[in-house]
Design a protein around this motif. Sequence first.
Motif, mmCIF file in Angstrom:
data_model
loop_
_atom_site.group_PDB
_atom_site.id
_atom_site.type_symbol
_atom_site.label_atom_id
_atom_site.label_comp_id
_atom_site.label_asym_id
_atom_site.label_seq_id
_atom_site.Cartn_x
_atom_site.Cartn_y
_atom_site.Cartn_z
ATOM 1 N N SER A 156 0.095 4.684 9.728
ATOM 2 C CA SER A 156 -0.736 5.208 8.642
ATOM 3 C C SER A 156 -1.755 4.143 8.307
ATOM 4 C CB SER A 156 0.105 5.529 7.397
ATOM 5 O OG SER A 156 0.498 4.333 6.744
ATOM 6 N N VAL A 157 -2.668 4.451 7.400
ATOM 7 C CA VAL A 157 -3.635 3.432 6.968
ATOM 8 C C VAL A 157 -2.899 2.246 6.350
ATOM 9 C CG1 VAL A 157 -5.541 2.965 5.381
ATOM 10 C CG2 VAL A 157 -5.514 5.078 6.703
ATOM 11 N N ALA A 158 -1.749 2.503 5.737
ATOM 12 C CA ALA A 158 -0.968 1.413 5.151
ATOM 13 C C ALA A 158 -0.473 0.440 6.213
ATOM 14 C CB ALA A 158 0.209 1.983 4.366
ATOM 15 N N GLY A 159 -0.523 0.841 7.495
ATOM 16 C CA GLY A 159 -0.154 -0.059 8.574
ATOM 17 C C GLY A 159 -1.030 -1.292 8.644
ATOM 18 N N ALA A 160 -2.138 -1.286 7.921
ATOM 19 C CA ALA A 160 -2.968 -2.491 7.793
ATOM 20 C C ALA A 160 -2.150 -3.673 7.290
ATOM 21 C CB ALA A 160 -4.141 -2.221 6.856
ATOM 22 N N MET A 161 -1.093 -3.381 6.535
ATOM 23 C CA MET A 161 -0.241 -4.437 5.995
ATOM 24 C C MET A 161 0.498 -5.201 7.089
ATOM 25 S SD MET A 161 -0.450 -4.180 2.618
ATOM 26 C CE MET A 161 0.988 -5.082 2.122
ATOM 27 N N TYR A 162 0.621 -4.605 8.279
ATOM 28 C CA TYR A 162 1.372 -5.253 9.348
ATOM 29 C C TYR A 162 0.597 -6.408 9.982
ATOM 30 C CZ TYR A 162 3.860 -0.772 8.999
ATOM 31 O OH TYR A 162 4.526 0.337 8.550
#
Length: 201
Positions: A120-126
């Motif tokens: 997801s866009v929240a995968g930016a946190m990885y």
Amino acid sequence: MIDIEKQIAATEREVRGDGETVSVVLRRTYDAAIEDVWNAFTDPDRLRRWFMPVSGEFRVGGRFQVEGNAGGDILRCEPPKLLRVTYGHETSLVEGRLTEAGEATALELDHTVPIAMAGSVAGAMYVGPGWDGAVMGLSRYLSGIETDDPAAVANSPEVIEFSSHSILVWEIAVRAAGIATEDEIVAAVAAAKSQFTPRES
């Protein structure tokens, strides 16, 4: 000693998503000439003093390998302004753009992957907090602070605390993008804490 608040504030962060890809973008200005920043960014002997040991050739068609991490292909190499590479997978693209800012140099670092890879866009946190540590390491190196063991520095209590702050500001950036669900954000924050601040998780 790392001034964590100053280091966090020195980098501008943005998360982008278009339904097919997600990108993390970092912008930071260094008090160094563009040729010096480019050289620190692409010379294996200098990279190992602030980033990680890297082998390979920084030329179009060349390949590189980060010790204990990802490798890839050099897609574009235009000294001293543009480096575009694959990173770990052919669809994972990292681009570093340098521009002169008076006597200083502005870096814009962009890491883009397919949404399917990020989850997801929240995968930016990885990846965002990891790149935060890298742009901070480059800043410290250019100011005269270098190390023979960047991996040990990355696992030091100071850098883990820095990463904890980095996760918070990347969460803000993900929320500002407005295209991730609350469940996706909560899961990504938990994964980032486990990856970047294992002693605190």
